[in-house]
Write a protein that holds these residues in place. Structure first.
Motif, PDB file in Angstrom:
ATOM      1  N   LEU A   1      -7.510   3.929  -3.885  1.00  0.00           N
ATOM      2  CA  LEU A   1      -6.182   4.987  -3.038  1.00  0.00           C
ATOM      3  C   LEU A   1      -5.822   5.572  -1.761  1.00  0.00           C
ATOM      4  CD1 LEU A   1      -5.052   6.156  -7.233  1.00  0.00           C
ATOM      5  CD2 LEU A   1      -4.064   4.327  -5.527  1.00  0.00           C
ATOM      6  N   GLU A   2      -7.457   6.445  -2.362  1.00  0.00           N
ATOM      7  CA  GLU A   2      -7.439   6.825  -0.580  1.00  0.00           C
ATOM      8  C   GLU A   2      -7.344   5.786   0.883  1.00  0.00           C
ATOM      9  OE1 GLU A   2      -8.136   9.385   0.524  1.00  0.00           O
ATOM     10  OE2 GLU A   2      -7.433  10.105  -1.820  1.00  0.00           O
TER      11      GLU A   2
ATOM     12  N   ALA B   1       0.650  -1.259  -0.214  1.00  0.00           N
ATOM     13  CA  ALA B   1      -0.022   0.153   0.008  1.00  0.00           C
ATOM     14  C   ALA B   1       0.761   1.075  -0.021  1.00  0.00           C
ATOM     15  CB  ALA B   1      -0.508  -0.253   1.648  1.00  0.00           C
TER      16      ALA B   1
ATOM     17  N   ALA C   1      -5.972   3.080   0.293  1.00  0.00           N
ATOM     18  CA  ALA C   1      -4.315   2.083   0.119  1.00  0.00           C
ATOM     19  C   ALA C   1      -3.361   3.576   1.452  1.00  0.00           C
ATOM     20  CB  ALA C   1      -4.038   2.152  -0.757  1.00  0.00           C
ATOM     21  N   SER C   2      -4.188   4.772   1.744  1.00  0.00           N
ATOM     22  CA  SER C   2      -3.595   5.550   2.170  1.00  0.00           C
ATOM     23  C   SER C   2      -3.801   5.779   3.821  1.00  0.00           C
ATOM     24  CB  SER C   2      -3.265   6.227   1.420  1.00  0.00           C
ATOM     25  OG  SER C   2      -4.174   7.443   1.088  1.00  0.00           O
TER      26      SER C   2
ATOM     27  N   GLY D   1      -0.343   5.694  -9.938  1.00  0.00           N
ATOM     28  CA  GLY D   1      -1.342   4.849  -9.055  1.00  0.00           C
ATOM     29  C   GLY D   1      -2.871   4.072  -9.695  1.00  0.00           C
TER      30      GLY D   1
ATOM     31  N   GLU E   1     -10.130   6.415  -7.122  1.00  0.00           N
ATOM     32  CA  GLU E   1      -9.656   7.500  -5.944  1.00  0.00           C
ATOM     33  C   GLU E   1     -10.348   6.253  -4.942  1.00  0.00           C
ATOM     34  OE1 GLU E   1      -7.887   9.822  -6.345  1.00  0.00           O
ATOM     35  OE2 GLU E   1      -7.961  10.447  -8.583  1.00  0.00           O
TER      36      GLU E   1
ATOM     37  N   ARG F   1       0.475  10.195  -8.611  1.00  0.00           N
ATOM     38  CA  ARG F   1      -1.075   9.673  -8.667  1.00  0.00           C
ATOM     39  C   ARG F   1      -1.181   9.370 -10.242  1.00  0.00           C
ATOM     40  NH1 ARG F   1      -4.284  10.081  -3.658  1.00  0.00           N
ATOM     41  NH2 ARG F   1      -6.025   9.614  -4.724  1.00  0.00           N
TER      42      ARG F   1
ATOM     43  N   THR G   1       0.657   4.744  -3.354  1.00  0.00           N
ATOM     44  CA  THR G   1       0.925   5.850  -3.004  1.00  0.00           C
ATOM     45  C   THR G   1       1.733   6.748  -2.738  1.00  0.00           C
ATOM     46  OG1 THR G   1       0.666   5.051  -0.509  1.00  0.00           O
ATOM     47  CG2 THR G   1      -1.820   5.051  -1.200  1.00  0.00           C
TER      48      THR G   1
END
Length: 479
Positions: free
Chosen positions: A309-310, A271, A312-313, A282, A306, A279, A275
């Motif tokens: 990705l959020e 993860a 993952a972060s 990703g 999106e 972007r 990230t």
């Protein structure tokens, strides 16, 4: 031979030679291989079948025609099926047909009728391919179709893959050999051959978005802005397709750096490494993961990407649903895309000393409890979801941390009455599989914090608080 006949022969021979080149640019068939031809009986599919028949002998391939009645046009559908069967017989090609209820499919899977028809059609073609042990499927998509698809995708806000238009080859076996041909030249070919075709009345209905683009928007764009707008759109699609091919090579090089590992049911990535990329990179990797698992990304929106990705972060062991029955979830340092394994029952209970630290090994988390004077005479502010502050004097010590038990209730912060924990989880949209993995902190009177979500009203800290208990939940340190 009359001049007209000579001209017609020139048209047909030139187009057939060009078609053979276009077909061989997509695939190099071996003698004896079979090709399923999607055959509606309309102009495009009639041209496709006729052209394939003209080159099949030289290529040594066997043709099988497949016709689907979508169950949308009543007696007209029956007329088309009979005309298609007659044409297939004239060309000595086996004819297979079936009927689908696309209205029912649209309702069952929450699709538009157009989407349901497309889905039913490809399911049918794949079934015929497997039943007849065929190697390829060919569809009659033309350059006109490509221009329309690009424009439709542009209007819905598609990314580069959508703006690349219709791929000439999909999944390695679905071929579109007419993508370099305009409908007008195919009609000229059919007329030169003296062939007839059926007209689908639904193709004229402006109730369908695709038809409004075809019969209204594109003609007005050609008249008012660019007479060659369709050619410009197709040229753009080809350019973006070339870009997409280059991206495929780039993604191969990126995968090792993010710990890409594909299992039977899911793809695993680091993860933090994902990230940490630009972007755009990703996003590409997330879409590539879904494509590897399902073979397509048509239903995957930019919002889905999106959200992944959020997630993952976020550093949280949570998940979210994706199209095609997939999920994305974080576990430890990894992001997973795919089908989650069925988890064994989780049960844990630990004492929580003040101050102190408890390792929740079943969850890969640790919970720290501290006593603080920082919030004395003030409301706690700027707390993340994985930190909670409570008034020490309102707690009935000692504390313990455990997971959900039948009958659990508490009074969530801001509410007047008590609430079943089960109902609270539902309202908070916590997936059922994650509820037993949500840590609960309790004092001697009941739940005081649902980890990562909310504290109980009775232990809230305020302006009268002299000492506060600060609980912090985070991933356990690697050993």
């Amino acid at each position: 031979m009359s001049p007209v006949s000579s001209k017609e022969d020139t048209i047909t021979q030139a187009l057939e030679a060009r078609f053979c080149e276009a077909f061989l640019a997509l695939v190099k068939p071996q003698p004896g291989q079979r090709l399923v031809v999607a055959f509606s009986g309309g102009a495009d599919s009639t041209a496709l079948l006729t052209l394939l028949r003209a080159v099949s002998g030289a290529l040594g391939i066997e043709l099988i025609t497949a016709h689907l009645d979508h169950g949308l046009r009543g007696s007209e559908s029956q007329r088309d099926r009979k005309a298609a069967e007659s044409m297939a017989q004239e060309l000595d090609a086996p004819f297979i047909w079936a009927k689908a209820d696309c209205q029912a499919l649209a309702r069952a899977e929450s699709l538009s009728v157009e989407e349901a028809a497309r889905k039913a059609r490809y399911r049918f073609l794949e079934r015929v391919r497997h039943e007849r042990n065929a190697d390829y499927i060919a569809t009659g998509h033309t350059a006109d179709d490509n221009a329309e698809v690009l424009l439709l995708n542009l209007m819905r806000g598609a990314g580069p893959q959508g703006l690349a238009g219709i791929p000439p080859v999909r999944q390695g076996h679905i071929l579109r050999p007419l993508l370099t041909f305009w409908k007008e030249e195919l009609l000229d070919y059919l007329k030169a051959k003296g062939l007839s075709w059926v007209e689908d009345s639904s193709n004229r209905s402006l109730s369908f978005t695709r038809n409004r683009v075809r019969h209204d928007l594109l003609p007005r764009m050609a008249q008012d802005y660019n007479p060659a707008v369709k050619a410009a759109l197709v040229r753009t699609a080809r350019l973006i397709q070339a870009e997409e091919s280059a991206w495929e090579e780039i993604l191969v090089g990126l995968k090792p750096g993010v710990g890409w590992e594909k299992g039977e049911e899911a793809i695993r990535l680091l993860a933090g490494q994902l990230t940490g990329l630009n972007r755009a990179l990703g996003r590409r990797l997330v879409r590539e993961g879904v494509r590897c698992l399902t073979g397509q990304t048509q239903a995957l929106t930019m919002a889905h990407v999106e959200d992944v990705l959020e997630l993952a972060s976020s550093g949280t062991d949570r998940g979210l649903d994706l199209p095609a029955g997939l999920r994305a979830w974080v576990q430890g340092e990894y992001l997973f895309l795919g089908t989650p394994p069925r988890e064994a029952d989780v049960s844990f209970e630990y004492p929580l000393v003040l101050p102190g630290l408890v390792h929740l090994k079943e969850l890969g988390l640790e919970l720290r409890a501290d006593i603080s004077n920082e919030f004395q005479h003030s409301e706690p502010r700027n707390l993340g979801p994985f930190q909670a502050v409570m008034d020490l004097n309102r707690l009935a010590l000692p504390l313990l941390v455990r997971n959900q038990r039948p009958g659990d209730r508490f009074q969530p912060l801001g509410m007047k009455g008590r609430k079943k924990l089960h109902d609270f989880f539902i309202d908070a949209k916590v997936p059922a599989r994650l509820r037993p993995r949500t840590p609960l902190v309790l004092d001697q009177e009941g739940i005081v914090w649902v980890g990562g979500l909310r504290i109980a009203e009775r232990v809230r800290a305020g302006t009268e608080t002299r000492q506060a208990v600060v609980l912090t939940l985070k991933k356990a340190a690697l050993t």
